[in-house]
Design an enzyme around this catalytic site. Structure first.
Site, PDB file in Angstrom:
ATOM      1  N   ASP A   8      -1.620   2.057  -0.341  1.00  0.00           N
ATOM      2  CA  ASP A   8      -0.803   0.935  -0.802  1.00  0.00           C
ATOM      3  C   ASP A   8      -0.907   0.929  -2.323  1.00  0.00           C
ATOM      4  O   ASP A   8      -1.946   0.571  -2.879  1.00  0.00           O
ATOM      5  CB  ASP A   8      -1.354  -0.376  -0.202  1.00  0.00           C
ATOM      6  CG  ASP A   8      -0.690  -1.617  -0.790  1.00  0.00           C
ATOM      7  OD1 ASP A   8       0.284  -1.481  -1.545  1.00  0.00           O
ATOM      8  OD2 ASP A   8      -1.163  -2.727  -0.475  1.00  0.00           O
ATOM      9  N   LYS A  69       3.797  -0.493 -11.819  1.00  0.00           N
ATOM     10  CA  LYS A  69       4.750  -0.389 -10.709  1.00  0.00           C
ATOM     11  C   LYS A  69       6.117  -0.973 -11.086  1.00  0.00           C
ATOM     12  O   LYS A  69       7.154  -0.514 -10.605  1.00  0.00           O
ATOM     13  CB  LYS A  69       4.169  -1.119  -9.500  1.00  0.00           C
ATOM     14  CG  LYS A  69       4.981  -1.010  -8.238  1.00  0.00           C
ATOM     15  CD  LYS A  69       4.179  -1.541  -7.069  1.00  0.00           C
ATOM     16  CE  LYS A  69       4.968  -1.591  -5.801  1.00  0.00           C
ATOM     17  NZ  LYS A  69       4.150  -2.051  -4.673  1.00  0.00           N
ATOM     18  N   GLU A 146       6.708  -1.139   2.594  1.00  0.00           N
ATOM     19  CA  GLU A 146       5.533  -2.007   2.749  1.00  0.00           C
ATOM     20  C   GLU A 146       5.629  -2.933   3.968  1.00  0.00           C
ATOM     21  O   GLU A 146       4.661  -3.044   4.737  1.00  0.00           O
ATOM     22  CB  GLU A 146       5.309  -2.832   1.468  1.00  0.00           C
ATOM     23  CG  GLU A 146       4.794  -1.963   0.333  1.00  0.00           C
ATOM     24  CD  GLU A 146       4.909  -2.596  -1.043  1.00  0.00           C
ATOM     25  OE1 GLU A 146       5.236  -3.804  -1.129  1.00  0.00           O
ATOM     26  OE2 GLU A 146       4.678  -1.893  -2.033  1.00  0.00           O
ATOM     27  N   ASP A 168       5.364 -11.632   1.814  1.00  0.00           N
ATOM     28  CA  ASP A 168       4.386 -10.928   0.975  1.00  0.00           C
ATOM     29  C   ASP A 168       4.371 -11.531  -0.431  1.00  0.00           C
ATOM     30  O   ASP A 168       5.286 -11.317  -1.220  1.00  0.00           O
ATOM     31  CB  ASP A 168       4.794  -9.438   0.928  1.00  0.00           C
ATOM     32  CG  ASP A 168       3.828  -8.590   0.105  1.00  0.00           C
ATOM     33  OD1 ASP A 168       2.960  -9.153  -0.575  1.00  0.00           O
ATOM     34  OD2 ASP A 168       3.960  -7.355   0.145  1.00  0.00           O
TER      35      ASP A 168
END
Ligand code: AMP
Length: 594
Positions: A8, A69, A146, A168
């Site tokens: 992850d 990211k 994800e 999330d």
């Protein structure tokens, strides 16, 4: 077959997992397995990754890269002390650290990996992630969404078709996805969110509360003082985390700064959960707007959802799960650590690539809600036996949670702490599994705060602590087998016994009240998937429907009128469950019209 790891690669933190003895496990090295997605240079210009890099981020910001990211797929150069790197190259440092960590722990050479990305990532962003893996010396077997990974972590063994919402909320990003899982195959039906919303915003809100407090109390604006602000940022995050399990957080930071007259400023501020919740309300509301959008994009009615999965560290905030629970009548799943869930799912997929079908995770979660009874409001009316949940069903074990209550009148001498297991909004409909008498300090003012703390372990041992907030006086109690199943007979006996106690007025001087936080919401939102709306709640729904109807098209108007009529007919004929069912249909229709 060569081993495959699951990674992850997160905005704030990253994790690596692997199938060990048929089960996904996070790879840890004397830590919790959470590696900050941070790259920096030390004094000798050696590359640091993870915790050590993050530790020096405040000292050497020009030598540190955070949240790379966000830049994946962009044609940008990132400066690191005069040297320039692409986002892929910076990400590759993180991936290489994870690869080497896996090699150290497993003792095997690792060259294959599955890496997760958000479902909304474009082809360019996915390609950049793949390249980062290759630069790190990894063969990227697959890029996995994800939410797909999160769903696999919970549902890898399920054969029934399921529709799942993956909510999330991490440190800096928010995503909500609707996924369908059928025969182990997961499909993302819709995904939306906000790239710049998360726990960092909540920290900023606490920082604002603290800097305003310093301004008021010491007449000093500390916002330009970078070292004081770094310390405030740190304590703000710690306070936020504490408020996920306690009703208050005491924030203390000595020698924070100096006033203009030269005296030391010692910061001392007690932040309550309601004050915090109030400060972050607009952010939470924004996430709910995205939730609605995701359902619309998936062309799905809220009642069609089977499950809600919580992912990301910020989902530990209790207000957030209670908002979702209230909206969907579903208790969100929190059995897998929300920080580790995506990596676990990636490992399950990695196992599949290796031909290993891993068994479903055995989750240590509480099968029941545990709470107490207090004076409060139920269905808008005062009630002496409101059930106040303290540890909610599906919470990961072991867990510690506390809640604040108030004494009912001045010089109250004792409080009876009643401990219940159950899911019903009225404590009388749950099972009393213990009670403790708490003798209070004499002459306490009315509304003195009593904190009730529940600590539950995986064996069902429930430790109860009641604390007088002002004096610190406390009592402790233990319930040895809190998981023994609710028996119908016991429930009836329990109800009869308590009814008798109330009607004799015996307990009136031993109560506590609960309106300290949003008591109404908590009492309405009791987590039972089979929860029935009461007739008065149906009436409230009907009133809402009538208001919305005015703006609806003729066709929708007709549908609403018909549904209202059907509810009334069902109620009149005594068929409450039919009325509730039609209520759900009406609610779904209103959801769209709203
Ligand atoms: P993630 O990006 O998923 O690693 O989540 C990191 C965010 O979760 C950070 O903002 C943390 O402060 C936040 N977080 C971690 N634990 C908690 C907690 N118990 N309560 C509230 N926020 C938390």
């Amino acid at each position: 077959m060569e081993p495959v790891i699951g990674i992850d690669l997160g905005t704030t933190n990253s994790e690596v997992a692997f199938i060990i003895n048929g089960k996904p496990e996070i790879i840890k090295e004397n830590d919790n397995g959470i590696v900050p997605s941070c790259v920096s240079l030390d004094a000798s210009n050696n590359i640091l990754v993870g915790r050590t890099a993050k530790n020096q981020a405040v000292l050497y910001p020009q030598k540190t890269v955070l949240s790379v990211k966000r830049l994946m797929g962009k044609n940008e150069q990132i400066a690191l002390d005069g040297q320039f790197y692409t986002p892929q190259e910076i990400s590759a440092f993180i991936l290489r650290e994870l690869k080497e960590r896996a090699e150290r722990v497993t003792g095997q050479t690792i060259s294959n990996a599955i890496i997760t990305t958000p479902a909304y990532f474009t082809d360019a962003q996915r390609q950049a992630t793949r390249e980062a893996g290759e630069i790190a010396g990894l063969n990227v077997v697959r890029i996995l969404n994800e939410p797909t990974a999160a769903a696999l972590a919970y549902e890898s063994g399920e054969t029934d078709s399921q529709r799942i919402m993956v909510y999330d909320l991490g440190g800096g990003t928010f995503d909500v996805s609707i996924v369908r899982i059928e025969d182990g195959v997961v499909e993302v039906l819709a995904s939306t969110g906000d790239n710049h919303l998360g726990g960092d915003d909540f920290d900023h809100e606490i920082e604002k509360i603290l800097t305003d407090h310093i301004k008021d109390k010491f007449d000093l604006d500390v916002t330009g003082n970078s070292s004081a602000m770094a310390r405030i940022r740190n304590v703000a995050e710690l306070a936020k985390i504490e408020l996920s399990s306690a009703p208050f957080a005491m924030i203390q930071e000595d020698f924070l700064a100096k006033t203009t007259a030269g005296s030391d400023i010692h910061l001392s501020y007690e932040l309550s959960r309601p004050e915090f919740e109030n400060a972050i309300e607009s952010y939470l509301q924004k996430t709910m707007d995205s939730v609605n959008q995701a359902l619309k994009d998936a062309s799905m009615l809220p009642s069609a959802l089977d499950k809600i999965i919580l992912v990301g560290g910020s989902t530990r905030i209790p207000k957030l799960s209670s908002m979702l629970e209230k909206k969907f009548n579903l208790v969100p799943q929190q059995g897998i650590d929300p920080d580790l869930c995506v990596a676990m799912g990636a490992a399950i997929q990695a196992g599949r690539e290796m031909g290993i079908e891993s068994s479903t995770l055995l989750l240590d979660v509480t099968p029941y809600t545990f709470g107490t009874s207090a004076l409060g409001q139920l269905d808008g009316f005062p009630c002496r036996t409101v059930f106040v949940p303290i540890i909610k069903r599906n919470s990961k074990l072991p867990t510690v949670k506390s809640e604040a209550f108030g004494t009912v009148y001045e010089n109250q001498r004792e409080v009876e702490i009643l401990v219940y297991q159950g899911e019903n909004p009225n404590a009388l409909d749950n099972v009393e599994i213990g009670n403790f008498m708490f003798k209070l300090t004499p002459n306490l003012p009315e509304h003195s705060i009593i904190i009730l703390k529940y600590e539950l372990d995986i064996n069902g041992i429930l430790k109860i602590k009641a604390i007088e907030k002002e004096s610190g006086k406390e009592i402790n109690g233990v319930i040895e087998n809190a998981f023994s199943a609710i028996e119908e007979d016991r429930l009836k006996i329990s109800r009869r016994k308590i009814d008798q106690v109330w009607s004799s007025g015996k307990n009136e001087d031993k109560q506590i009240y609960y309106d300290y936080t949003d008591g109404n919401e908590n009492s309405d939102a009791v987590d039972d998937t089979n929860m029935q709306r009461t007739p008065s709640e149906l009436e409230t729904l009907i009133t809402t429907a009538r208001n919305i109807m005015e703006k609806a098209s003729d066709e929708d108007k007709n549908d609403i009128i018909n549904l209202i009529e059907d509810i009334h007919n069902a109620l009149e004929s005594g068929d409450e469950s039919k009325a509730v069912k039609i209520g759900h249909e009406l609610e779904d229709l209103l959801f769209y019209l709203e």
